[in-house]
Enzyme design. Sequence first.
Site, PDB file in Angstrom:
ATOM      1  N   HIS A  86      16.365  22.903  29.711  1.00  0.00           N
ATOM      2  CA  HIS A  86      17.466  23.757  29.250  1.00  0.00           C
ATOM      3  C   HIS A  86      17.624  24.889  30.248  1.00  0.00           C
ATOM      4  O   HIS A  86      16.712  25.684  30.448  1.00  0.00           O
ATOM      5  CB  HIS A  86      17.184  24.307  27.847  1.00  0.00           C
ATOM      6  CG  HIS A  86      18.313  25.139  27.312  1.00  0.00           C
ATOM      7  ND1 HIS A  86      19.406  24.588  26.669  1.00  0.00           N
ATOM      8  CD2 HIS A  86      18.536  26.483  27.351  1.00  0.00           C
ATOM      9  CE1 HIS A  86      20.242  25.552  26.321  1.00  0.00           C
ATOM     10  NE2 HIS A  86      19.752  26.706  26.728  1.00  0.00           N
ATOM     11  N   CYS A  87      18.791  24.957  30.875  1.00  0.00           N
ATOM     12  CA  CYS A  87      19.047  25.972  31.893  1.00  0.00           C
ATOM     13  C   CYS A  87      19.549  27.247  31.213  1.00  0.00           C
ATOM     14  O   CYS A  87      20.648  27.280  30.657  1.00  0.00           O
ATOM     15  CB  CYS A  87      20.084  25.464  32.891  1.00  0.00           C
ATOM     16  SG  CYS A  87      20.432  26.638  34.222  1.00  0.00           S
TER      17      CYS A  87
END
Length: 287
Positions: free
Chosen positions: A127-128
């Site tokens: 998850h950025c």
Amino acid sequence: MTSLASKVFGKVDRVCRHLPVFLNTFLVFSITGEVSYLVLVEADQQTTEWSGWWKAVHLLAQYFMLGNICWNALLFLQTSPSIRGVFLGGDGMGQGWRYCYTCETHTPPRCSHCYDCKVCVLRRDHHCVFFGQCVGFRNYRYFLSCLLFMWSGLLYATLMNAEVFIVILKEGVTLHSVMLLLIPWIMLVSGQVSPGAFAFAFIADTCVVGFLLVSAFFFFHIILMFRGQTTREWYSTRRPYNLGVLGNLRHCLGVRWYLCWLCPLIPSPLPGDGIHFQLTGSLDPSR
């Protein structure tokens, strides 16, 4: 009262999720504007007949990188890597499939649930937090291309800002110059420097720090791509999806992996569906 608190918390949560995107956008355009100013000033100081060409080439390079950063980032955000709208059933379920109790469905190998996105993601990498979205099967190409042009753009901006560092340190390494480079905010608030000097020092520092951070992320993902792994698979000694360098490139960037990084609009279909993956040693080249 509880309902009001929940609504307020929900709005604050949504704002916080989008804050990194706005901040990154502001920094990207600020750096581009500052470097464009340096190019224009430097070009105006040149007295040769080639100054116009020099300026045009540099501006073209800058806005080519800026356009690719923005376009890839936009397509990354618009391309959902989740299982929403994907048919996962059928007779293909087998080894490696798991049941997600949150999504209430069976999920294929390399798929995992993201508690930030609140959904399972196909070939989930991570998850950025900078984009507020997961990196997965369908948007990995745009993520990596965005990193590439951010890295090249920050390298270019750092080199262009070398003159700023020279100007700041022209009188030697003094307490004033060191503090301006390390803590420009304090120097501005205390009235030690002008807003213009602060802006140049802050953007120059941002270029250096950003270049180091993006370099770490970019080359880490290059290594992962060459190894046929995701970030979640990095710690594993097994590499069952390693198809060789060319095979891994095709499965990450698509069949036109050698061209797609030039422009996000170049079509490069992925050889797979994000559900079934070719294994190391497999003789079926179509999957």
